[in-house]
Design a protein around this motif. Structure first.
Motif, short mmCIF file in Angstrom:
data_model
loop_
_atom_site.label_atom_id
_atom_site.label_comp_id
_atom_site.label_asym_id
_atom_site.label_seq_id
_atom_site.Cartn_x
_atom_site.Cartn_y
_atom_site.Cartn_z
N ALA A 147 0.82 -1.21 0.00
CA ALA A 147 0.00 0.00 0.00
C ALA A 147 0.86 1.26 0.00
CB ALA A 147 -0.93 0.00 1.21
N SER A 148 2.07 1.18 0.60
CA SER A 148 2.90 2.37 0.62
C SER A 148 3.26 2.79 -0.80
CB SER A 148 4.16 2.12 1.45
OG SER A 148 4.94 1.13 0.83
N GLY A 149 3.53 1.81 -1.66
CA GLY A 149 3.83 2.14 -3.05
C GLY A 149 2.64 2.79 -3.73
N GLN A 150 1.45 2.24 -3.43
CA GLN A 150 0.26 2.77 -4.10
C GLN A 150 -0.05 4.20 -3.66
OE1 GLN A 150 -3.27 0.36 -3.75
NE2 GLN A 150 -3.80 1.13 -5.75
N GLY B 1 0.12 10.12 -4.27
CA GLY B 1 0.61 11.39 -3.75
C GLY B 1 1.33 12.19 -4.82
N ILE B 2 2.15 11.52 -5.62
CA ILE B 2 2.95 12.24 -6.60
C ILE B 2 2.11 12.69 -7.80
CG2 ILE B 2 4.89 12.06 -8.19
CD1 ILE B 2 6.10 10.06 -6.23
N MET B 3 1.27 11.77 -8.30
CA MET B 3 0.63 12.06 -9.58
C MET B 3 -0.87 12.20 -9.51
SD MET B 3 2.63 9.61 -12.18
CE MET B 3 2.76 8.34 -10.96
N LYS B 4 -1.47 11.99 -8.34
CA LYS B 4 -2.93 11.95 -8.22
C LYS B 4 -3.49 10.83 -9.11
CE LYS B 4 -2.86 15.31 -5.40
NZ LYS B 4 -1.58 14.79 -4.90
N VAL B 5 -2.75 9.74 -9.18
CA VAL B 5 -3.19 8.60 -9.98
C VAL B 5 -3.51 7.46 -9.02
CG1 VAL B 5 -2.35 6.75 -11.47
CG2 VAL B 5 -1.95 9.12 -12.09
N VAL B 6 -4.76 6.95 -9.07
CA VAL B 6 -5.09 5.77 -8.30
C VAL B 6 -4.66 4.57 -9.12
CG1 VAL B 6 -6.93 4.41 -7.29
CG2 VAL B 6 -7.03 6.88 -7.18
N ASN B 7 -3.63 3.88 -8.68
CA ASN B 7 -3.06 2.82 -9.49
C ASN B 7 -3.80 1.51 -9.27
OD1 ASN B 7 -1.46 1.24 -11.05
ND2 ASN B 7 0.17 1.06 -9.53
N LEU B 8 -4.72 1.19 -10.17
CA LEU B 8 -5.46 -0.06 -10.02
C LEU B 8 -4.62 -1.26 -10.43
CD1 LEU B 8 -8.99 1.00 -11.27
CD2 LEU B 8 -8.18 0.77 -8.95
N ALA B 9 -3.44 -1.01 -10.98
CA ALA B 9 -2.58 -2.11 -11.41
C ALA B 9 -1.61 -2.53 -10.30
CB ALA B 9 -1.80 -1.73 -12.66
N ALA C 21 11.75 -0.99 -13.55
CA ALA C 21 11.77 -0.69 -14.99
C ALA C 21 10.36 -0.79 -15.57
CB ALA C 21 12.71 -1.64 -15.71
N VAL C 22 9.60 -1.82 -15.16
CA VAL C 22 8.23 -1.97 -15.65
C VAL C 22 7.40 -0.75 -15.27
CG1 VAL C 22 6.10 -3.31 -15.41
CG2 VAL C 22 8.28 -4.49 -15.64
N GLY C 23 7.55 -0.32 -14.03
CA GLY C 23 6.77 0.82 -13.55
C GLY C 23 7.08 2.09 -14.33
N LEU D 18 9.19 3.48 -8.36
CA LEU D 18 9.39 3.16 -6.94
C LEU D 18 8.17 2.41 -6.39
CD1 LEU D 18 11.64 3.80 -4.97
CD2 LEU D 18 10.38 5.82 -4.24
N GLY D 19 6.97 2.88 -6.76
CA GLY D 19 5.76 2.19 -6.34
C GLY D 19 5.74 0.75 -6.84
N ALA D 20 6.14 0.56 -8.09
CA ALA D 20 6.19 -0.80 -8.65
C ALA D 20 7.24 -1.62 -7.93
CB ALA D 20 6.48 -0.73 -10.14
N ALA D 21 8.35 -0.99 -7.53
CA ALA D 21 9.40 -1.72 -6.83
C ALA D 21 8.92 -2.23 -5.47
CB ALA D 21 10.64 -0.83 -6.67
N THR D 22 8.17 -1.40 -4.75
CA THR D 22 7.63 -1.88 -3.47
C THR D 22 6.67 -3.04 -3.72
OG1 THR D 22 5.74 -0.38 -3.46
CG2 THR D 22 7.74 0.40 -2.40
N ALA D 23 5.92 -2.96 -4.85
CA ALA D 23 5.02 -4.06 -5.19
C ALA D 23 5.82 -5.34 -5.40
CB ALA D 23 4.22 -3.72 -6.44
#
Lengths: 292, 347
Positions: A22-25, A30-38, A74-76, A196-201
């Motif tokens: 959840a911290s990644g999400q 926080g950064i982009m105002k994007v709710v990342n459903l992925a 890299a994927v993120g 970074l969010g993808a990396a925490t995932a």
């Protein structure tokens, strides 16, 4: 009583892993105002990567984390560059929901072709070892997972609070326009932040693969939990996400151990609705902007 | 414009009503049944997601609620077979609306993205319940409905016509939204909710009304679907892909337009059935679908109809300006027109 305490132990230990996801999400929001459903799909992809490294090269999932986080980083970054950056600013927040949903489907499709849809689990040989303390069972792998999540969260904390990049991220979260005026390259921060969010995932995924069997559709189970957690914690607040993860996971573990596992899924939703009734901005959120 | 619009609507529904009488093959009528289902649901979603700007990702949950309510009514012996289930559709809509109102009341207190989060969480919760409440829903074993006693040669027709009716209702409501104060209020909510509230729009009432009407329509489609299929499983009755299809169709055709969602449904559902047929059950289908979605979002973020409309308007303006030899003073006076001109004014 015994079931209750056992539920609390299980909930807190599992909560650490959810906190990491959840911290990644919440960071991405926080950064982009994007709710990342992925985010859920990224966790499962991380789990598959750890699985593959274990099966092909015998690398322990815990040791595989540096490799999987790099790949997922890299994927993120790629997802952000390809699909999110081209969106126009004015309708980015609405469209990004749908775009990340599509990315989740894309990842799900990719995973079910690469690994088919049967359930996989990472059988390390130590996943069933446990200690018994005062009659309560503590599964070792869950404890390690918990500690690892704490360590990863600590790293994230240091990154955000002790580095130049972290300062740029925090500035962007607090006020994107001023940050840009003061020379923060918001596009770069957005891309790296998504990575970074993808990396925490990915880190959470390795652990998730150790704890639960999973298949390509498992991300659907994750996404509603993660979303409840980030809303409860306050969108954009990493600290809030950690606290919320422990609350949500503990209460659902208690419901599972005292009432029935069927109703534990309901716990997420009930908590979410209650929070929105009382405090729509979440525990640690602010009404206007997120806080880290 | 209105007369032309009325003629267009009347013509469209005349064609729809007449279509099955031309002895179409079963797979074609079956395809049309699904197209109509999605056209109705997209029009319904448009009321909330398009007009009010609250992107609900939970509509599939209400589709499932409609489907299961229908099944449970059969099992509780409330319903007989035949045409009776169709008469009960409004009751099912009321059930769904009753569930939808509290959710809308709570989740619409916040911004659009939190609303999307709450609705998608609701979707997964309903799916879990459908799996877990075995005594009620049969769990993953699914639940059966009586097989409709219709003649095999024209089996699809009753469903087809009921769906034509539902689509007509959905489109009439959309038409109403385009030409009434309620619709205006919804658009105001999308543009700037706080300002709308400030000038006296009853924001909450309008939002909740739109949401409950929308989910009611969606539940009715779900109920027709379950009767049509005669057997429903949780993973198909409460399927995130239904939500995403409905949203995608609305976006493709054009949000907050009357014909956009219908056009999107006709294009995508036909395409989807072909894709599913060509690529079989394989997961390439999922990838193809996701890619179509991403391309539409990136290339046509406003949808087909609004984009076309803009093009047409620009061309018409350019022609008017060229034909009338408008004095330069007048051209300068209308800044807006100058911006809209494709070549930036006359040479």
């Amino acid at each position: 009583m015994h079931a209750l305490v056992q539920g609390v132990i299980l909930g807190v230990l599992t909560g650490g892993v959810y906190a990491l996801m959840a911290s990644g999400q919440t960071l991405i929001f926080g950064i982009m105002k994007v709710v990342n459903l992925a985010q859920g799909a990224m966790v499962i992809l991380g789990a598959y990567l750890a699985y593959q490294l274990f099966v092909s090269f015998g690398i322990d999932p815990f040791l595989a984390i540096p490799i999987t986080t790099l790949i997922m980083f890299a994927v993120g970054v790629a997802v952000q560059l390809l699909f999110l950056r081209p969106l126009r600013r004015e309708d980015r927040s609405e469209l990004s929901l749908l775009v990340t949903f599509a990315v989740a489907l894309l990842l799900e499709g990719f995973m079910s072709i690469t690994w088919n849809t049967s359930y996989r689990s990472i059988n390390t040989g130590y996943e069933n070892a446990s200690w018994t303390v005062f009659g309560y069972q503590i599964t070792q792998v869950r404890l390690w997972a918990f500690l690892l999540s704490l360590a990863a969260l600590g790293l994230l904390f240091l990154l955000l609070n002790r580095t130049r990049f972290g300062r740029a991220v925090r500035a962007t979260v607090q006020n994107p326009d001023s940050a840009r005026l003061l020379g923060v390259e918001s596009d770069r921060v957005a891309a790296l932040g998504f990575g970074l969010g993808a990396a925490t995932a990915a880190a959470a995924g390795s652990v998730y693969g150790l704890l639960y069997p999973f298949n390509s559709g498992s991300h659907y189970d994750l996404i509603s939990r993660l979303l409840s957690i980030v809303v409860l914690g306050g969108l954009g607040s990493v600290g809030g996400a950690v606290v919320a993860a422990v609350i949500v996971s503990t209460s659902s573990a208690i419901v599972a151990s005292t009432v029935s596992p069927s109703w534990s899924e309901m716990t997420f939703f009930v908590i979410l609705m209650l929070v929105l009734l009382v405090r729509p901005q979440g525990l640690f959120g602010t009404v206007g902007r997120g806080a880290l | 414009m209105t007369r032309w619009g009325l003629g267009r609507g009347g013509g469209f529904f005349l064609v729809l009503v007449a279509l099955p009488l031309f002895g179409l093959q079963h797979w074609v009528v079956n395809l049309l049944v699904f197209v109509l289902m999605y056209a109705t649901m997209s029009s319904a979603w448009n009321l909330v997601g398009g007009f009010a700007g609250y992107p609900s990702l939970g509509h599939a949950a209400f589709f499932g609620i409609g489907a299961y309510t229908m099944a449970l009514m059969f099992h509780g012996d409330v319903l007989g077979s035949g045409y009776e289930p169709f008469i009960m559709l409004p009751v099912i809509a009321l059930v769904a609306a009753a569930i939808g109102v509290p959710i809308a009341l709570v989740s619409m207190r916040t911004r659009a993205d939190v609303f999307a989060i709450v609705t998608i969480t609701f979707l997964f919760m309903v799916q879990t319940l459908a799996f877990n409440l075995r005594s009620l829903t049969g769990g993953s074993q699914g639940i059966s409905l009586p097989i409709p006693p219709f003649d095999a040669a024209t089996f699809e027709r009753p469903f087809y016509y009921v769906l034509v009716l539902l689509l007509a209702v959905a489109m009439l409501l959309t038409f109403g939204a385009l030409h009434s104060k309620v619709g205006l209020a919804l658009v105001a909510v999308r543009a700037d909710e706080d300002k709308a509230r400030g000038v006296g729009v009853r924001v909450t009432g309008v939002k909740v009304l739109a949401f409950s009407v929308s989910v009611g329509l969606t539940a009715m489609v779900g109920a027709v679907w379950s009767y049509y299929e005669s057997f429903i499983y949780p993973q198909f009755a409460v399927d995130p892909l239904i939500t995403i299809a409905v949203v995608l169709m609305t976006f493709l055709g054009g949000r907050a337009t009357l014909w956009g969602p219908v056009l999107g449904a006709f294009i995508l559902e036909a395409g989807q059935q072909t894709l599913a047929y060509r690529l079989g059950g394989s997961q390439f289908y999922l990838i193809a679908y996701a890619l179509v979605f991403l391309v539409i979002m990136l290339v046509l973020p406003r949808g087909i109809l609004p984009t076309l409309e803009d093009r047409l308007r620009m061309r018409r303006r350019a022609r008017e300006v060229d034909g009338a030899q408008t004095p330069a003073v007048e051209l300068l006076a209308s800044d807006e027109d100058k911006v809209a001109l494709p070549h930036g004014g006359r040479p």
